[in-house]
Structures are given as C-alpha cells and as structure tokens.
Write an enzyme that holds these catalytic residues in place. Sequence first.
Site, PDB file in Angstrom:
ATOM      1  N   ASP A  30       0.867  -1.159   0.000  1.00 34.61           N
ATOM      2  CA  ASP A  30       0.000   0.000   0.000  1.00 34.61           C
ATOM      3  C   ASP A  30       0.916   1.225   0.000  1.00 34.61           C
ATOM      4  O   ASP A  30       1.966   1.201   0.648  1.00 34.61           O
ATOM      5  CB  ASP A  30      -0.883  -0.007   1.254  1.00 34.61           C
ATOM      6  CG  ASP A  30      -1.726   1.250   1.364  1.00 34.61           C
ATOM      7  OD1 ASP A  30      -2.476   1.534   0.420  1.00 34.61           O
ATOM      8  OD2 ASP A  30      -1.616   1.944   2.392  1.00 34.61           O
ATOM      9  N   LYS A  31       0.574   2.279  -0.739  1.00 34.39           N
ATOM     10  CA  LYS A  31       1.491   3.422  -0.852  1.00 34.39           C
ATOM     11  C   LYS A  31       1.539   4.265   0.421  1.00 34.39           C
ATOM     12  O   LYS A  31       2.567   4.359   1.094  1.00 34.39           O
ATOM     13  CB  LYS A  31       1.097   4.336  -2.029  1.00 34.39           C
ATOM     14  CG  LYS A  31       2.039   5.554  -2.169  1.00 34.39           C
ATOM     15  CD  LYS A  31       1.600   6.498  -3.267  1.00 34.39           C
ATOM     16  CE  LYS A  31       0.514   7.444  -2.809  1.00 34.39           C
ATOM     17  NZ  LYS A  31       0.996   8.504  -1.893  1.00 34.39           N
ATOM     18  N   THR A  32       0.410   4.868   0.764  1.00 35.61           N
ATOM     19  CA  THR A  32       0.393   5.861   1.836  1.00 35.61           C
ATOM     20  C   THR A  32       0.642   5.216   3.194  1.00 35.61           C
ATOM     21  O   THR A  32      -0.076   4.313   3.611  1.00 35.61           O
ATOM     22  CB  THR A  32      -0.953   6.611   1.852  1.00 35.61           C
ATOM     23  OG1 THR A  32      -1.191   7.139   0.551  1.00 35.61           O
ATOM     24  CG2 THR A  32      -0.929   7.734   2.868  1.00 35.61           C
ATOM     25  N   THR A  41      -2.513   2.120  -4.811  1.00 36.46           N
ATOM     26  CA  THR A  41      -2.776   3.454  -4.281  1.00 36.46           C
ATOM     27  C   THR A  41      -4.075   4.011  -4.843  1.00 36.46           C
ATOM     28  O   THR A  41      -4.488   3.664  -5.955  1.00 36.46           O
ATOM     29  CB  THR A  41      -1.615   4.424  -4.607  1.00 36.46           C
ATOM     30  OG1 THR A  41      -1.930   5.714  -4.097  1.00 36.46           O
ATOM     31  CG2 THR A  41      -1.389   4.526  -6.115  1.00 36.46           C
ATOM     32  N   GLY A  42      -4.706   4.843  -4.065  1.00 28.92           N
ATOM     33  CA  GLY A  42      -5.910   5.533  -4.523  1.00 28.92           C
ATOM     34  C   GLY A  42      -5.576   6.811  -5.262  1.00 28.92           C
ATOM     35  O   GLY A  42      -6.464   7.471  -5.816  1.00 28.92           O
ATOM     36  N   LYS A  55      -9.003  -3.372  -3.188  1.00 31.10           N
ATOM     37  CA  LYS A  55      -7.627  -3.842  -3.005  1.00 31.10           C
ATOM     38  C   LYS A  55      -7.542  -5.366  -2.966  1.00 31.10           C
ATOM     39  O   LYS A  55      -6.618  -5.964  -3.523  1.00 31.10           O
ATOM     40  CB  LYS A  55      -7.027  -3.238  -1.733  1.00 31.10           C
ATOM     41  CG  LYS A  55      -6.745  -1.734  -1.853  1.00 31.10           C
ATOM     42  CD  LYS A  55      -6.114  -1.182  -0.592  1.00 31.10           C
ATOM     43  CE  LYS A  55      -5.790   0.303  -0.760  1.00 31.10           C
ATOM     44  NZ  LYS A  55      -5.170   0.882   0.443  1.00 31.10           N
ATOM     45  N   ASP A 103      -1.377  -0.965   6.236  1.00 32.59           N
ATOM     46  CA  ASP A 103      -1.457  -0.472   7.612  1.00 32.59           C
ATOM     47  C   ASP A 103      -2.385  -1.299   8.489  1.00 32.59           C
ATOM     48  O   ASP A 103      -2.542  -1.021   9.674  1.00 32.59           O
ATOM     49  CB  ASP A 103      -1.862   1.005   7.651  1.00 32.59           C
ATOM     50  CG  ASP A 103      -3.238   1.246   7.036  1.00 32.59           C
ATOM     51  OD1 ASP A 103      -3.985   0.269   6.851  1.00 32.59           O
ATOM     52  OD2 ASP A 103      -3.554   2.413   6.749  1.00 32.59           O
ATOM     53  N   ASP A 110      -6.719  -1.794   4.825  1.00 34.56           N
ATOM     54  CA  ASP A 110      -6.157  -2.847   3.972  1.00 34.56           C
ATOM     55  C   ASP A 110      -6.544  -4.242   4.453  1.00 34.56           C
ATOM     56  O   ASP A 110      -6.058  -5.238   3.913  1.00 34.56           O
ATOM     57  CB  ASP A 110      -4.619  -2.738   3.940  1.00 34.56           C
ATOM     58  CG  ASP A 110      -4.155  -1.413   3.374  1.00 34.56           C
ATOM     59  OD1 ASP A 110      -4.716  -0.989   2.354  1.00 34.56           O
ATOM     60  OD2 ASP A 110      -3.252  -0.811   3.959  1.00 34.56           O
TER      61      ASP A 110
END
Length: 674
Positions: free
Chosen positions: A352-354, A499-500, A527, A546, A550
């Site tokens: 996951d990006k953020t 990512t969104g 996802k 996180d 997710d």
Amino acid sequence: MNKHDHHDHHAHMAEDFRKRFWISLALTVPIVLLSPMLQQLVGLQEAIGFPGDIYVLFGFSSAVFWYGGWPFLTGFIEEIQSRRPGMMTLVSVAIATAYLYSSAVVFGLTGEMFFWELATLVDIMLLGHWIEMKSVMGASKALEELAKLMPSDAHKLMPDGSVKDVPLDELAVGDKVLIKPGEKVPADGVIVSGESAVDEAMLTGESTPVAKKAGGKVIGGAINGEGSLTVEVKGTGKDSFLSQVIDLVKQAQESKSRTQDLANTAALWLTIIALGGGVITFFIWQVLVGQDFAFAIERTVTVMVIACPHALGLAVPLVVAVSTALAAKNGLLIRNRVAFEGARKLQAIIFDKTGTLTEGRFGVTETLVLSDDFDEERLRSYAASVDAHSAHPIAKAIAAASENILPVEGFNSITGKGAEGRVEGKDVKVVSPGYLRDQNLDHSDPRVEPLQAQGKTVVFVLVEGKLKGAIALADIIRPEAKQAIAALKALNIHSMMLTGDNNATAKWVSDQIGLDEYFAEVLPQDKAAKVKEIQARGERVAMTGDGVNDAPALAQADVGIAIGAGSDVAVETADVILVRSNPLDVVAIVQLSRATYRKMIQNLVWATGYNVVALPLAAGVLSAWGVLLTPAVGAVLMAGSTVVVAINARMLRLKTEPKPEAKAATSEVSAATP
C-alpha cells in the site's frame, strides 16, 4: 497460566537434569572401576577386585538406573499412555534391557554385565537433556527480557496536584503519571506536557531515541531520556503494547509448524524402525548367526540407543523458538507460523502506498527560483515564515522546509487559495495556481509543468505582487523504500504498489523507488480484488499495508503483513506484524523465513541422516571387519547429534545488511525528499 510458568517449567527441568547428571556421574566412577570387563581390559582385577564386589557394582548400578533413569522411565509411561512412542520409549527400553539382563547375570545367569554401558548411557542422556533444556530456555529468553522492561511502580498525579507512587496494577485509563528523566514509562499513553527523547529500542527495534513532545504517544517499558514528561494513560495490563507483544511471541513459539509435522512423523517412524530393528537384530545374531545371548543383547541395546529420535525431536522446535525470539527482537511479530514459513516462497509483494512506502504527509521535493534577484534559501525562508502561521497541511510542510523563520506582520489566510503576510517589510503571498489564474498572472515556466504532470502539488511565491518562485510538494517517500525494493529484486521478488492516488502520482512514486508494477486509483474495497488478480497469475503474494483499510487485502494475500502497527499490535487480519514503519522489515521477513527453513531442513537432514548411517553400524553389519558400536559409544554419538542440532539452531541469524546497490539507492531517494 502465568506468563512465567512456561519458562519456570523449563528452568525446573534443567535444574533437575543437572542434579541427576552430576550425581549419576559420581556413581558411574565406582561402576566403571568395578566392571569386570574394564578391569580385565586394563589388568586391574587383583588391584581393585574384592569379595562381593559384584553386589556393590549391582547396588551402584541400581541407583543410577532408578535415580538417573527415572525421567526416561516416567516419560516412557507417558508416551505409551498417549500412544505416541518416541525418544523416551527407546531410551527406557535400552536401559531397562541392559539393567535387567545384567542383574540376571549377577544372580546366576551366564553372560556379561552391561552395568558400565548402562551408567554411561544414562549419564550422556541426562547431559543431552540438560543441554536441551538450557537451549530452550535461552531461545525463549526474549519473553523474560520483555517482561523485565516494566517498572514496578508509577508516579501518579493526584487531583490535588500531589504525586503518589502506586503499583502498576492500580493505574487506570485516564490517569496521569509523571515520568522523570531516566525512568521507564509505566504504561502506554499520550504526552500531556513536556519534551524528551525516548529509547524504544527493546520494544520497536528503533536504534536511536525518538523525540517526543505534547500529543506524542509513548509505550510502556520504553526508557525516558533527559526530559520530564506528564503522560495520560491509554493502555494498561493486557491492553498494553508490551503485553500484546509478549502474548504474540509466546503464541508464535508455541504454535505448530508445518515442518514440525514432518519431524513428528519422522520421529514416530524412527521409533517403529528402532524397536523393530532391535527385535530383528536380536533374532539375526541369536537365531540365524548363532552368537551368544550377551552379544545379541548388546547389539539390540545399541540399535535402540542409536535410534533415539532425540535430535530429531529437537530439530524443529529449537529453530522455531530461536527464530521467533530473533524476529521479536527485530520488531517482527509472527502471528501465523505457517504463513511466516510460506514467506520463503513469495514471488510478489504488494505495498500500500500511503504510510507504507511513503510517510503519509506532505514534504517539499523541489524549490524553483523564477526570478534573478532571489535564491532558493531566501525563497523558502519567505514562504515558510508566512506559512508558519497556517494550520493547512501544505503550509505546515512548507514551514518545516526552512529553519530560517522570520517575523511576519499582518498575516492573512486567502480562503482556498493560500496565505499572505509582510516579511521584512515586503508583501509575501504563498498561493495556488488558481490564485494566479484569477489574478491573470503568467506562470508558464517550462520547469513547472513536469512537476504537475508527476502529480505533485505546486504552489507559487509572490513578493510585492511579482512571481519569484514555485515550491513543489508530494507525499514524502520513506528513505528505506528504494533500498527495500532493490533488496527484494535481489531476492527475485516482484514489487508492486496499490494506491488511490491518480496515475501521475503513482507513476512518480514508482519511478522514484524502482517498482516493477503499480496500480493507481484503487479504492480500498477493491484492493482485495487486485491481490486476487496477482494470485491468478500463479504467483504467491504478500500484501503489506497499515492493517486497517487494507484488512480485506491482508486477509486475501498468502501472507498478510501489517506495517507500522504502533500500539495497535493485535491486527487480526495480519500474519506478521511489523512494529516499525520500515519497508526494509518486509525484506527481513523473507530473509528470516528462508533462513529458518534452511536451519530446519539442515537439522532434519542431520538428525535422520545420522540414524541412516549409525543404525546399520549399531546392528553390527561391519562386525566382520572389527567395527562394533557399544551402547555407550552409541549414546555418545546420539548425544553428539543432539548438540549439533542445538548449536545449529542457535546459529540462526537475521542478515538484513542491504546490498551495495541498495545502499546507493537510498541517497538518490533522499535527494528528492527533505
């Protein structure tokens, strides 16, 4: 059960085996001296022998058999009752056969006595078990160390302002406690006042003290630095971070491993082979070959001693205990051992990006000077001085990008467009592209458009109404992200990102850290579908996120990894929880999983391979060439294999040193981030 009971049990067993070993060893000395076979061997029959010495020998041997052999005899009964014959069965049958036969010889049966072999066998078995218990205790010492982290009491702030020292179990959520310099934090909480640096190394693996101030979280067991802190308690007892870590480590150490099933199956078959081999050996030598009864019994006893699955039974549990403790020490908390062991076969890891690859907050990436009478430092200083008075996330990021904050007069927020104020007597505005369009101000610099195309946020700085520069911001990429991706590539694992964010932003992050693939504009609920899509390609997939939004993707993945769990340790959907928000820890999981599996296989190969070679020798297949293994020599070899397995397990190490190309990558990422 008290969390110390498991360790106390091993400590008691270790002490019991130690005591029995030394007493049995002392009794073995006269047994060896009084054994007729050894007396004849060294020619000391007349010097040592005396009338009735055979009965003295019987007495000492009986003491060793019943006292030293008692743990094995009781273990034999337990194994038979549970219908799981194993190592205790083999040892008991071996020493009982030797004792009963030798006793019969003392009281009239023709043959040779095996008392000295019996005594030395018991000694070596006790020594092996003592070593085993010490190894298990050492492997689970992480729990002991974690439990010792908590202080015995806390300085509770009372309603009247006084301070009272109270035991930890009297603290409740909402209480305020004072933490003095150098003291341990008594409970999880949030800092109400004060500033300090807190050492969380034993809890999170973070090597350097972490700066803390009002609003920051602290973890029970961490060590306060030079400042004084007032903390509001948020978690105590079983709800605390430390307690959850201890529970997770304990569960992981006690959880069953797939490789353990293989070891248990091998041990059961070895027991059957040993007992059957003993019977067959006796039959061949006594009935078919026609050897005397004493020789046939000696071969039978030796076969059963050699075949003890002691090392086999220790092969996997010790590696499990050591790897779990090692993982916890490095901030990797294993909830599901089967999934963890499967991490060695991962082919793709989705991030996951953020908050995982990035820090989840804005940071300045570029500062462009668009006027000859300004430089970067002055431009950043002017912009930061104005934005220091704003609470907007973008303004906070710009303010944090300069250490030279100047006094500002007449600060004013331009709704939805930026902020303004007077700095050194000049009117300074930090505004969005929309403001420039509204004011018909030209900002068509060729350097700006590529930044916007990357999905970055670009703001402009006006001084006295004239455009002086532009500042680009983006979600800050973690310095370790590129390092982690490079390390995964070296392990032949594909790295992907969900990512969104829009495609431009996703592409920029992907290019910066060297991802193999990325998926942009993915909604949280989609996802898990993306994970399925990768799995449909035939790849074994791990999802790293996180652990909150997710969760479905973590559950869908072959290995779910929750990163940066902080105080929310018990993320139910994750198989492995990372205490730190560090992508390199994902690499560490794969490396540790592979290293753990290698150690397990090495131990299993050694333990079973040793028996494959030793059993025929014990049965006497090379007796025609003068090669015969006595029960005592068999016990030495068996104990030696156990020690090798124990030492091999303790040599497990987590090697996370990045490769040279991964190290070089870090500086490149850092250059693009503050």
